[in-house]
Write a protein that holds these residues in place. Structure first.
Motif, PDB file in Angstrom:
ATOM      1  N   ILE A 198       0.929  -1.330  -0.096  1.00 38.47           N
ATOM      2  CA  ILE A 198       0.088   0.154   0.110  1.00 38.47           C
ATOM      3  C   ILE A 198       0.811   1.322   0.039  1.00 38.47           C
ATOM      4  CG2 ILE A 198      -1.944  -1.027   1.346  1.00 38.47           C
ATOM      5  CD1 ILE A 198      -1.010   0.357   3.828  1.00 38.47           C
ATOM      6  N   PRO A 199       0.493   2.385  -0.418  1.00 41.20           N
ATOM      7  CA  PRO A 199       1.168   3.493  -0.328  1.00 41.20           C
ATOM      8  C   PRO A 199       1.462   4.200   1.102  1.00 41.20           C
ATOM      9  CG  PRO A 199      -0.863   4.068  -1.240  1.00 41.20           C
ATOM     10  CD  PRO A 199      -0.995   2.595  -1.040  1.00 41.20           C
ATOM     11  N   VAL A 200       2.427   4.891   1.232  1.00 43.62           N
ATOM     12  CA  VAL A 200       2.916   5.329   2.704  1.00 43.62           C
ATOM     13  C   VAL A 200       1.690   5.914   2.992  1.00 43.62           C
ATOM     14  CG1 VAL A 200       4.402   6.561   3.874  1.00 43.62           C
ATOM     15  CG2 VAL A 200       5.378   5.082   2.020  1.00 43.62           C
ATOM     16  N   SER A 201       1.061   6.727   2.336  1.00 40.33           N
ATOM     17  CA  SER A 201      -0.169   7.725   2.824  1.00 40.33           C
ATOM     18  C   SER A 201      -1.292   6.994   3.182  1.00 40.33           C
ATOM     19  CB  SER A 201      -0.616   8.759   1.600  1.00 40.33           C
ATOM     20  OG  SER A 201      -0.951   7.994   0.582  1.00 40.33           O
ATOM     21  N   ALA A 202      -1.350   5.624   3.134  1.00 38.52           N
ATOM     22  CA  ALA A 202      -2.430   5.183   3.592  1.00 38.52           C
ATOM     23  C   ALA A 202      -2.275   4.595   5.302  1.00 38.52           C
ATOM     24  CB  ALA A 202      -2.772   3.593   2.921  1.00 38.52           C
ATOM     25  N   LEU A 203      -1.000   4.813   5.715  1.00 38.88           N
ATOM     26  CA  LEU A 203      -0.808   4.303   6.969  1.00 38.88           C
ATOM     27  C   LEU A 203      -1.286   5.511   8.023  1.00 38.88           C
ATOM     28  CD1 LEU A 203       2.759   2.785   6.814  1.00 38.88           C
ATOM     29  CD2 LEU A 203       0.439   1.694   7.343  1.00 38.88           C
ATOM     30  N   ILE A 204      -1.594   5.202   9.265  1.00 35.83           N
ATOM     31  CA  ILE A 204      -2.011   6.101  10.324  1.00 35.83           C
ATOM     32  C   ILE A 204      -1.304   5.643  11.539  1.00 35.83           C
ATOM     33  CG2 ILE A 204      -4.097   7.079  11.825  1.00 35.83           C
ATOM     34  CD1 ILE A 204      -6.032   6.231   9.399  1.00 35.83           C
ATOM     35  N   PHE A 205      -0.427   6.364  12.096  1.00 37.78           N
ATOM     36  CA  PHE A 205       0.181   6.157  13.120  1.00 37.78           C
ATOM     37  C   PHE A 205      -0.135   7.080  14.303  1.00 37.78           C
ATOM     38  CE2 PHE A 205       4.093   6.220  16.064  1.00 37.78           C
ATOM     39  CZ  PHE A 205       4.159   5.046  16.339  1.00 37.78           C
ATOM     40  N   ASP A 206      -0.649   6.614  15.349  1.00 37.15           N
ATOM     41  CA  ASP A 206      -1.301   7.273  16.614  1.00 37.15           C
ATOM     42  C   ASP A 206      -0.768   6.719  17.773  1.00 37.15           C
ATOM     43  OD1 ASP A 206      -3.033   5.567  16.326  1.00 37.15           O
ATOM     44  OD2 ASP A 206      -4.581   6.953  15.467  1.00 37.15           O
ATOM     45  N   GLU A 207      -1.870   7.124  18.861  1.00 34.21           N
ATOM     46  CA  GLU A 207      -1.223   6.329  20.011  1.00 34.21           C
ATOM     47  C   GLU A 207      -2.110   5.045  20.165  1.00 34.21           C
ATOM     48  OE1 GLU A 207      -5.299   8.334  19.958  1.00 34.21           O
ATOM     49  OE2 GLU A 207      -3.339   9.101  19.630  1.00 34.21           O
ATOM     50  N   GLY A 259      -1.373   2.891  17.699  1.00 34.38           N
ATOM     51  CA  GLY A 259      -0.428   1.880  17.093  1.00 34.38           C
ATOM     52  C   GLY A 259      -0.419   2.280  15.564  1.00 34.38           C
ATOM     53  N   LEU A 260      -0.098   1.537  14.684  1.00 37.14           N
ATOM     54  CA  LEU A 260      -0.221   1.503  13.497  1.00 37.14           C
ATOM     55  C   LEU A 260      -1.264   1.044  12.641  1.00 37.14           C
ATOM     56  CD1 LEU A 260       2.008   2.742  11.341  1.00 37.14           C
ATOM     57  CD2 LEU A 260       2.711   0.304  10.788  1.00 37.14           C
ATOM     58  N   ARG A 261      -2.123   1.966  11.907  1.00 39.79           N
ATOM     59  CA  ARG A 261      -3.396   1.198  11.477  1.00 39.79           C
ATOM     60  C   ARG A 261      -3.490   1.906  10.276  1.00 39.79           C
ATOM     61  NH1 ARG A 261      -7.882   3.335  15.227  1.00 39.79           N
ATOM     62  NH2 ARG A 261      -6.691   5.455  14.945  1.00 39.79           N
ATOM     63  N   VAL A 262      -4.715   1.283   9.328  1.00 36.84           N
ATOM     64  CA  VAL A 262      -5.237   1.613   8.296  1.00 36.84           C
ATOM     65  C   VAL A 262      -6.588   1.767   8.168  1.00 36.84           C
ATOM     66  CG1 VAL A 262      -3.245   0.564   6.769  1.00 36.84           C
ATOM     67  CG2 VAL A 262      -5.340  -0.817   7.059  1.00 36.84           C
ATOM     68  N   ALA A 263      -7.202   2.819   7.400  1.00 35.01           N
ATOM     69  CA  ALA A 263      -8.680   3.073   7.366  1.00 35.01           C
ATOM     70  C   ALA A 263      -9.353   2.090   6.145  1.00 35.01           C
ATOM     71  CB  ALA A 263      -8.718   4.227   7.229  1.00 35.01           C
ATOM     72  N   THR A 264     -10.285   1.207   6.448  1.00 33.53           N
ATOM     73  CA  THR A 264     -10.948   0.621   5.602  1.00 33.53           C
ATOM     74  C   THR A 264     -12.376   0.862   5.382  1.00 33.53           C
ATOM     75  OG1 THR A 264     -11.486  -1.207   7.162  1.00 33.53           O
ATOM     76  CG2 THR A 264      -9.437  -1.318   5.705  1.00 33.53           C
ATOM     77  N   VAL A 295      -2.353  -3.076  11.439  1.00 36.77           N
ATOM     78  CA  VAL A 295      -1.236  -3.655  10.708  1.00 36.77           C
ATOM     79  C   VAL A 295       0.010  -3.973  11.129  1.00 36.77           C
ATOM     80  CG1 VAL A 295      -3.001  -3.229   8.596  1.00 36.77           C
ATOM     81  CG2 VAL A 295      -0.764  -1.518   9.334  1.00 36.77           C
ATOM     82  N   THR A 296       0.773  -4.702  10.720  1.00 32.42           N
ATOM     83  CA  THR A 296       2.326  -4.683  10.726  1.00 32.42           C
ATOM     84  C   THR A 296       2.960  -4.595   9.459  1.00 32.42           C
ATOM     85  OG1 THR A 296       2.104  -7.083  10.478  1.00 32.42           O
ATOM     86  CG2 THR A 296       2.094  -6.348  12.736  1.00 32.42           C
ATOM     87  N   ILE A 297       4.161  -3.960   9.484  1.00 34.63           N
ATOM     88  CA  ILE A 297       4.830  -3.855   8.350  1.00 34.63           C
ATOM     89  C   ILE A 297       6.087  -4.924   8.094  1.00 34.63           C
ATOM     90  CG2 ILE A 297       6.769  -1.955   7.356  1.00 34.63           C
ATOM     91  CD1 ILE A 297       5.583   0.049   8.680  1.00 34.63           C
ATOM     92  N   ALA A 298       5.863  -5.350   7.023  1.00 38.13           N
ATOM     93  CA  ALA A 298       6.829  -6.586   6.445  1.00 38.13           C
ATOM     94  C   ALA A 298       8.406  -5.881   6.050  1.00 38.13           C
ATOM     95  CB  ALA A 298       6.327  -7.302   5.432  1.00 38.13           C
ATOM     96  N   ARG A 299       8.181  -4.916   5.158  1.00 43.94           N
ATOM     97  CA  ARG A 299       9.066  -4.317   4.577  1.00 43.94           C
ATOM     98  C   ARG A 299       9.023  -3.079   4.091  1.00 43.94           C
ATOM     99  NH1 ARG A 299      11.790  -8.167  -0.036  1.00 43.94           N
ATOM    100  NH2 ARG A 299       9.937  -7.711  -0.796  1.00 43.94           N
ATOM    101  N   ASP A 300       9.546  -2.015   4.386  1.00 48.00           N
ATOM    102  CA  ASP A 300       9.608  -0.476   3.882  1.00 48.00           C
ATOM    103  C   ASP A 300      10.243  -0.343   2.412  1.00 48.00           C
ATOM    104  OD1 ASP A 300       9.287   2.049   3.433  1.00 48.00           O
ATOM    105  OD2 ASP A 300      10.260   2.746   5.438  1.00 48.00           O
ATOM    106  N   LEU A 301       9.604  -0.146   1.257  1.00 55.29           N
ATOM    107  CA  LEU A 301       9.943   0.038   0.178  1.00 55.29           C
ATOM    108  C   LEU A 301       9.906   1.514  -0.489  1.00 55.29           C
ATOM    109  CD1 LEU A 301       7.690  -2.918  -1.238  1.00 55.29           C
ATOM    110  CD2 LEU A 301       9.950  -2.959  -0.390  1.00 55.29           C
ATOM    111  N   GLY A 302      10.021   2.316   0.646  1.00 51.31           N
ATOM    112  CA  GLY A 302      10.495   3.699   0.186  1.00 51.31           C
ATOM    113  C   GLY A 302       9.035   4.654   0.189  1.00 51.31           C
TER     114      GLY A 302
END
Length: 443
Positions: free
Chosen positions: A360-369, A371-376, A388-395
């Motif tokens: 997913i694009p980096v803009s889809a990530l939400i990081f707050d108190e 934790g790391l989430r996405v909005a669906t 969600v959890t991150i497997a690899r950061d691809l830039g």
């Protein structure tokens, strides 16, 4: 008796109206008319006059007022209704505008190719700094920087007169030792036959044998010393150790040279540039995916738009505790000599994506108190957050390890202030129209 003559009156019943002032309700008339008419004639004219009565005029004004009030009331009612309608429409438009519009991310579970771009530094496959093995003065140098040399080719010559004197002294000592050895050997041979006749004692014969052995050892030591000094004298000629390129020259004629690498800069640096090495530091989470033999491409600033093939040939197989990376070595063919050792290079390694993960694009990530989430987008276009959890950061993209499924609709760029259960409006991205070539249309 005088006769009074009365004017003949027109008794035909036709009365000529006399102008009457409405403001005086017909009471004021022309002076000539009043003097010319009799009382009977005035009464007849009053009955035939069309002047309105005061009561009838008031009734008309009342009717007009009622009609005007009714019209004004209808106008006010119509304006209020229109205003209420406008307010309702404005409220509906405002509520519609308050619903945020979002776009969705297309999840693809098929593993793709991930490009890993890392900085590197080109180095010669073989690079040797050349130091002097003898102390002296530079007599002459034969090659300069950028020159191609062969193995054994002379680079410079050193004058070492003290070294020459040491060699001469060693040779003289060797000759003396050989003379002493010959004398000891002859003396032993003369005295050994006298032992049978007991002319000499056994003790003396043993001493002669030991003296001969000592003299022979002195000769061997002298020979070794001479060979050592001759070997050092050979280093007065500085030669190339292998085929390569002169990349540095730090000496000149007449310079004082001290033996050893701790004395200063190397006289020359010879580099083999036919094959170059590139060292890169691979992050720990990508290190297992970079296998030995993996192909890569190398690009340098001096050749924009070009790339050179490289191969991963070695790995440190350890993680640096300060950077969290693994050092790996790549080999680059440089038979044409286009690449230069020491240059900065960008190394691109293509890695296979991990199966079962989504990007997913980096803009889809939400990081707050939380934790790391996405909005669906759930049912009825309502927002639902997932951890969600991150497997690899691809830039520009993130490869998720867990938290989403293939049928989830992830919001590409969640707006600020979005809460659980908020209603959203999904905007479909317009696909670019495919234009038909003119040649196809002509057919």
């Amino acid at each position: 008796m005088l006769e009074h003559t009365t004017p003949n009156l027109d008794t035909s019943g036709e009365v000529v109206p006399t102008p009457v002032d409405d403001a005086n309700n017909g009471q004021e008339t022309s002076g000539i008319a009043d003097t010319a008419k009799s009382p009977d004639t005035a009464r007849a004219a009053e009955g035939a006059s069309p002047v309105r009565k005061p009561g009838r005029s008031r009734l008309g004004l009342g009717i007009f007022g009622v009609v005007a009030i009714a019209g004004a009331a209808a106008l006010v009612s119509t304006g209020i209704s229109a205003r209420q309608k406008s307010e309702v429409e404005l409220q509906q438009w405002t509520e519609a505008q308050a619903i945020p519009s979002v776009t969705l991310v297309t999840l693809n579970a098929k593993p793709g190719v991930v490009s890993l771009n890392l900085p590197g530094r080109l180095q010669a496959n073989d690079s040797a700094p050349i130091y002097a093995r003898v102390s002296g003065y530079v007599k002459d140098w034969k090659v300069d920087i950028g020159a191609s040399v062969k193995a054994g080719q002379t680079l410079a010559e050193i004058e070492a007169p003290d070294q020459d004197q040491q060699l001469l002294q060693a040779k003289a000592d060797l000759a003396n030792a050989k003379s002493a050895e010959v004398l000891a050997d002859v003396t032993l041979k003369r005295e050994r036959p006298l032992l049978q006749s007991q002319t000499v004692a056994q003790q003396e014969i043993d001493q002669r044998v030991a003296d001969l052995a000592s003299k022979q050892a002195a000769v061997s030591s002298g020979e070794a010393n001479v060979e050592r000094l001759e070997a050092l004298s050979a280093y007065k000629t500085v030669a190339a150790p292998f085929d390569g390129l002169i990349t540095q020259r730090n000496t000149d004629i007449g310079s004082l040279i001290s033996a050893g690498s701790s004395a200063g800069l190397a006289m020359f640096v010879v580099s083999d540039v036919h094959t170059l090495r590139v060292y890169i530091n691979v992050p720990q989470n990508y290190a297992p995916d970079v296998k030995l033999g993996s192909q890569a491409t190398v690009s340098v600033p001096e050749y924009p738009g070009r790339s050179f093939p490289a191969t991963v040939v070695a790995s440190a197989r350890s993680v640096d505790i300060t950077s969290g990376t693994t050092q790996m070595q790549l080999s680059v063919d440089n038979a044409k000599g286009e690449l230069m050792p020491g240059a900065y290079a960008n190394v691109k390694v293509d890695l296979a994506g991990v199966a079962g993960t989504f990007r997913i694009p980096v803009s889809a990530l939400i990081f707050d108190e939380r934790g790391l989430r996405v909005a669906t987008v759930a049912q009825d276009n309502r927002v639902a957050f997932k951890t969600v959890t991150i497997a690899r950061d691809l830039g520009n993209e993130i490869e998720l390890g867990s938290g989403v499924a293939a049928d989830d609709h992830v919001i590409a760029t969640p707006p600020d202030g979005l809460a659980e259960g908020d209603e959203i409006h999904i905007v479909e991205l317009q696909q670019p129209k495919q234009t038909t070539p003119k040649a196809a249309l002509a057919q």
